[in-house]
Design an enzyme around this catalytic site. Sequence first.
Site, PDB file in Angstrom:
ATOM      1  N   GLU A  75      -7.791  -5.290  -0.273  1.00 61.35           N
ATOM      2  CA  GLU A  75      -7.344  -4.315   0.689  1.00 61.35           C
ATOM      3  C   GLU A  75      -6.414  -4.866   1.842  1.00 61.35           C
ATOM      4  O   GLU A  75      -6.880  -5.120   2.856  1.00 61.35           O
ATOM      5  CB  GLU A  75      -8.858  -3.598   1.240  1.00 61.35           C
ATOM      6  CG  GLU A  75      -8.266  -2.002   1.445  1.00 61.35           C
ATOM      7  CD  GLU A  75      -7.623  -1.704   2.873  1.00 61.35           C
ATOM      8  OE1 GLU A  75      -6.304  -2.452   2.880  1.00 61.35           O
ATOM      9  OE2 GLU A  75      -7.769  -0.992   3.765  1.00 61.35           O
ATOM     10  N   GLU A  94       0.911  -6.493   5.818  1.00 57.59           N
ATOM     11  CA  GLU A  94      -0.256  -7.630   5.889  1.00 57.59           C
ATOM     12  C   GLU A  94      -0.122  -8.769   5.060  1.00 57.59           C
ATOM     13  O   GLU A  94      -0.943  -9.421   4.985  1.00 57.59           O
ATOM     14  CB  GLU A  94      -1.540  -6.972   5.938  1.00 57.59           C
ATOM     15  CG  GLU A  94      -1.983  -5.761   7.011  1.00 57.59           C
ATOM     16  CD  GLU A  94      -3.358  -5.255   7.150  1.00 57.59           C
ATOM     17  OE1 GLU A  94      -4.001  -5.838   6.152  1.00 57.59           O
ATOM     18  OE2 GLU A  94      -3.626  -4.444   7.872  1.00 57.59           O
TER      19      GLU A  94
END
Length: 633
Positions: free
Chosen positions: A144, A153
């Site tokens: 995730e 990210e």
Amino acid sequence: MKVFCGRANPTTGSLEWLEEDEHYDYHQEIARSSYADMLHDKDRNIKYYQGIQAAVSRVKDRGQKALVLDIGTGTGLLSMMAVTAGADFCYAIEVFKPMADAAVKIVEKNGFSDKIKVIHKHSTEVTVGPDGDLPCRANILVTELFDTELIGEGALPSYEHAHRHLVQTSLGEQVIVPPSELEKCPGAPSVYDIQLNQVSSADFTVLSDVLPMFSVDFSKQVSSSAACHSRQFVPLASGQAQVVLSWWDIEMDPEGKIRCTMAPFWAQTDPQELQWRDHWMQCVYFLPQEEPIVQGSPRCLVAHHDDYCVWYSLQRTSTDENEKVHQVRPVCDCQAHLLWTRPRFGEINDQDRTDQYVQALRTVLMPGTICLCVSDGSLLSVLAHHLGAEQVFTVESSVASCRLMKKIFKANHLEDKISIIKKRPELLTSADLEGKKVSLLLGEPFFTTSLLPWHNLYFWYVRTSVDQHLEPGAVVMPQAASLHAMIVEFRHSLDFRESREAEPHPLWEYPCRSLSEPQQILTFDFQQPVPQQPVHAEGSMELRRPGKSHGAVLWMEYHLTPDSTVSTGLMNRLEDKGDCCWNPHCKQAVYFLSTTLDPRVPLDGPQSVSYAVEFHPLTGDITMEFRLADTLN
């Protein structure tokens, strides 16, 4: 003991270091972050759990253990979901130490410590191997790493690294790591001669203009001493320099007005006058190492030669001819270039072909499978191990293949998992197999001594000789093979003399069109031993297109399972015009006909070519005769 915490001053923009008590609660920082919102996202959590359940089920259905890699585990929630869904073990990666420490406590408090290992590292620093963070690659990747921007990210580089180094590919086969000696090896000194006219310009990137490298004046005294010649060039594009495409021109008069060139059509000023040649072709030279090339940044190409061989290298800058140190002719020291030809390298790296074997192996591998692999220097033994075979033996009868396979197994930490039997397969004993019976006999088949397509029927003879070592109901893969034939017209002239036997040719280099449909001629059942009596077939092939029936092309197809077939010849369905696409990694066989049909004469009713083909079990030979129907006696 005090600790320093870094904070950005919102007014000045500077980073300030504040002193905090050693018992400073990082967990409060974590709680105030977006972790809490994610943990309470019910829809996200339900969908992740359903996806993890489905992934674990797919792996379990293949008879494999479910090994999960969770990158950016955070609280360890997804790892705990995986174990709850039935995963056998989970490796949870977390680079932020306070979060990793929290994950350890959460995992322990929920009773998952025996199934989840929290690793405080960046995923790109995680190692795989007996002494690594992971003993082997995972077969399920759970992450995730997404933000509102999706990739903000670092999802892309993390996934990229994980797929290359930490997990199995989507089809379940492990990425096979080449030995360092192979990657550093300069390769074999032999030239790879091919018909460059048949290589599509879309298959390579041109990095330089055509460079005249050196000349020899044969009208004067010549020297056979080693020499090298350099040419500086400005790259036309950026890329990885891997090969040098080379050819020569010859001048028949002192003024150079009478010239014969071997240049491919895309390097000629008047390609309409292209002369087809099969005796003088073009050369592919593989550079000792791949070199990055930057458009516009000058580089220097160096041609080296001794009395018999030419080879090339790249240098950063040009050096005076007289100051160069002559590079020693490249010599293979990894064994791979001695055992595998260039087409074989292509075959091994053909992912579509590998996928076929992987899918077929999945259907035949069962818990407890004892696998015996028989093919020269084949990687099927590695695939069988990674796909769940309990024990794998591979027979390597040559010194070169033994040495190479040992290096490959060592590079992949498989020395103790795949046993190499160093002898001819006909000489196998029960002791070689540790007293065990073989439940899967496996082959590509590929043998370095094979010249014609059917020479790999040696696998059938091996299957017959090891029959006593097979358990009742043992699976043989391929299960069967078949010989196919088709009548063709060549675009360019080969040696169209009457054949009494077939000749091997790499037909991807010799464009042709089919005049008949492909036809299966003989079948060979590998589930049974080689028969005692000859196998004979007669028939005819109808000519459906007008043209010169130059010859019959023959190839083998190997039926791995009833639903999976690997062809060594025709690769795609024929188009209306009959254009053929041939397997570029294999040589096909051509039987040249003594009589041809004239394409200027329209087909007057059905025309056909008759054949008589016979397999001789005693010698392994296949004899054949092809004739226009009215000339076969």
